[in-house]
Design a protein around this motif. Structure first.
Motif, PDB file in Angstrom:
ATOM      1  N   ALA A  70       5.845   1.092  -7.465  1.00 26.35           N
ATOM      2  CA  ALA A  70       5.053   0.536  -8.568  1.00 26.35           C
ATOM      3  C   ALA A  70       3.721  -0.031  -8.076  1.00 26.35           C
ATOM      4  O   ALA A  70       2.672   0.225  -8.678  1.00 26.35           O
ATOM      5  CB  ALA A  70       5.854  -0.541  -9.298  1.00 26.35           C
ATOM      6  N   ASP A  71       3.759  -0.787  -6.979  1.00 25.02           N
ATOM      7  CA  ASP A  71       2.517  -1.383  -6.468  1.00 25.02           C
ATOM      8  C   ASP A  71       1.550  -0.324  -5.946  1.00 25.02           C
ATOM      9  O   ASP A  71       0.337  -0.419  -6.164  1.00 25.02           O
ATOM     10  CB  ASP A  71       2.820  -2.387  -5.355  1.00 25.02           C
ATOM     11  CG  ASP A  71       3.477  -3.657  -5.879  1.00 25.02           C
ATOM     12  OD1 ASP A  71       3.454  -3.909  -7.101  1.00 25.02           O
ATOM     13  OD2 ASP A  71       4.027  -4.407  -5.048  1.00 25.02           O
ATOM     14  N   PHE A  72       2.079   0.686  -5.275  1.00 28.24           N
ATOM     15  CA  PHE A  72       1.226   1.758  -4.762  1.00 28.24           C
ATOM     16  C   PHE A  72       0.602   2.526  -5.920  1.00 28.24           C
ATOM     17  O   PHE A  72      -0.593   2.847  -5.882  1.00 28.24           O
ATOM     18  CB  PHE A  72       2.041   2.678  -3.848  1.00 28.24           C
ATOM     19  CG  PHE A  72       1.231   3.692  -3.087  1.00 28.24           C
ATOM     20  CD1 PHE A  72       0.058   3.357  -2.447  1.00 28.24           C
ATOM     21  CD2 PHE A  72       1.677   4.992  -2.983  1.00 28.24           C
ATOM     22  CE1 PHE A  72      -0.678   4.300  -1.730  1.00 28.24           C
ATOM     23  CE2 PHE A  72       0.956   5.949  -2.275  1.00 28.24           C
ATOM     24  CZ  PHE A  72      -0.222   5.600  -1.648  1.00 28.24           C
ATOM     25  N   ALA A  73       1.373   2.785  -6.965  1.00 32.16           N
ATOM     26  CA  ALA A  73       0.833   3.482  -8.139  1.00 32.16           C
ATOM     27  C   ALA A  73      -0.280   2.660  -8.783  1.00 32.16           C
ATOM     28  O   ALA A  73      -1.316   3.214  -9.170  1.00 32.16           O
ATOM     29  CB  ALA A  73       1.945   3.767  -9.149  1.00 32.16           C
ATOM     30  N   GLN A  74      -0.096   1.339  -8.877  1.00 31.49           N
ATOM     31  CA  GLN A  74      -1.148   0.487  -9.448  1.00 31.49           C
ATOM     32  C   GLN A  74      -2.404   0.511  -8.589  1.00 31.49           C
ATOM     33  O   GLN A  74      -3.518   0.568  -9.110  1.00 31.49           O
ATOM     34  CB  GLN A  74      -0.643  -0.942  -9.622  1.00 31.49           C
ATOM     35  CG  GLN A  74       0.343  -1.080 -10.746  1.00 31.49           C
ATOM     36  CD  GLN A  74       0.870  -2.499 -10.897  1.00 31.49           C
ATOM     37  OE1 GLN A  74       0.627  -3.364 -10.051  1.00 31.49           O
ATOM     38  NE2 GLN A  74       1.597  -2.734 -11.972  1.00 31.49           N
ATOM     39  N   ALA A  75      -2.228   0.463  -7.279  1.00 28.72           N
ATOM     40  CA  ALA A  75      -3.383   0.508  -6.376  1.00 28.72           C
ATOM     41  C   ALA A  75      -4.112   1.847  -6.493  1.00 28.72           C
ATOM     42  O   ALA A  75      -5.349   1.894  -6.507  1.00 28.72           O
ATOM     43  CB  ALA A  75      -2.933   0.267  -4.935  1.00 28.72           C
ATOM     44  N   LEU A  76      -3.346   2.927  -6.579  1.00 24.28           N
ATOM     45  CA  LEU A  76      -3.959   4.248  -6.726  1.00 24.28           C
ATOM     46  C   LEU A  76      -4.676   4.376  -8.059  1.00 24.28           C
ATOM     47  O   LEU A  76      -5.743   4.988  -8.142  1.00 24.28           O
ATOM     48  CB  LEU A  76      -2.902   5.339  -6.592  1.00 24.28           C
ATOM     49  CG  LEU A  76      -2.274   5.492  -5.209  1.00 24.28           C
ATOM     50  CD1 LEU A  76      -1.134   6.494  -5.265  1.00 24.28           C
ATOM     51  CD2 LEU A  76      -3.304   5.901  -4.182  1.00 24.28           C
ATOM     52  N   ASN A  77      -4.095   3.805  -9.089  1.00 24.86           N
ATOM     53  CA  ASN A  77      -4.721   3.843 -10.415  1.00 24.86           C
ATOM     54  C   ASN A  77      -6.061   3.110 -10.380  1.00 24.86           C
ATOM     55  O   ASN A  77      -7.052   3.594 -10.934  1.00 24.86           O
ATOM     56  CB  ASN A  77      -3.782   3.233 -11.457  1.00 24.86           C
ATOM     57  CG  ASN A  77      -4.230   3.527 -12.861  1.00 24.86           C
ATOM     58  OD1 ASN A  77      -4.521   4.674 -13.204  1.00 24.86           O
ATOM     59  ND2 ASN A  77      -4.286   2.501 -13.682  1.00 24.86           N
TER      60      ASN A  77
END
Length: 88
Positions: A70-77
């Motif tokens: 979840a955190d990696f997806a938010q950072a990528l977003n």
């Protein structure tokens, strides 16, 4: 199941990248790269997979700093939004 939420779609891509890096492991949004036994080569593999998916540079340190799906997806977003803003 079609999902129009870009973050949810991105999270699904991250989950698939984690699943390829950690075969046979159940991956969900709370899966943590380090708890799964993450190491540098796997960080590079996941970052490269996401770079290919997004079409923007993804450094492995982004995963190290944001180790859950979840955190990696938010950072990528956020990185994708920044990249899009620079293009406009």
């Amino acid at each position: 199941m079609a999902n129009s939420d870009p973050l949810s779609e991105l999270e699904a891509h991250v989950q698939r990248a984690f699943s390829r890096a950690f075969p046979g492991t159940v991956i969900d949004e709370d899966s943590d790269f380090f708890d799964l036994g993450g190491e540098s080569i796997k960080a590079v593999q996941i970052a490269a997979a996401m770079e290919g998916t997004l079409g923007v540079p993804v450094h492995p340190s982004a995963l190290i700093q944001n180790p859950t799906v979840a955190d990696f997806a938010q950072a990528l977003n956020a990185a994708r939004a920044l990249s899009d803003a620079r293009k406009s």
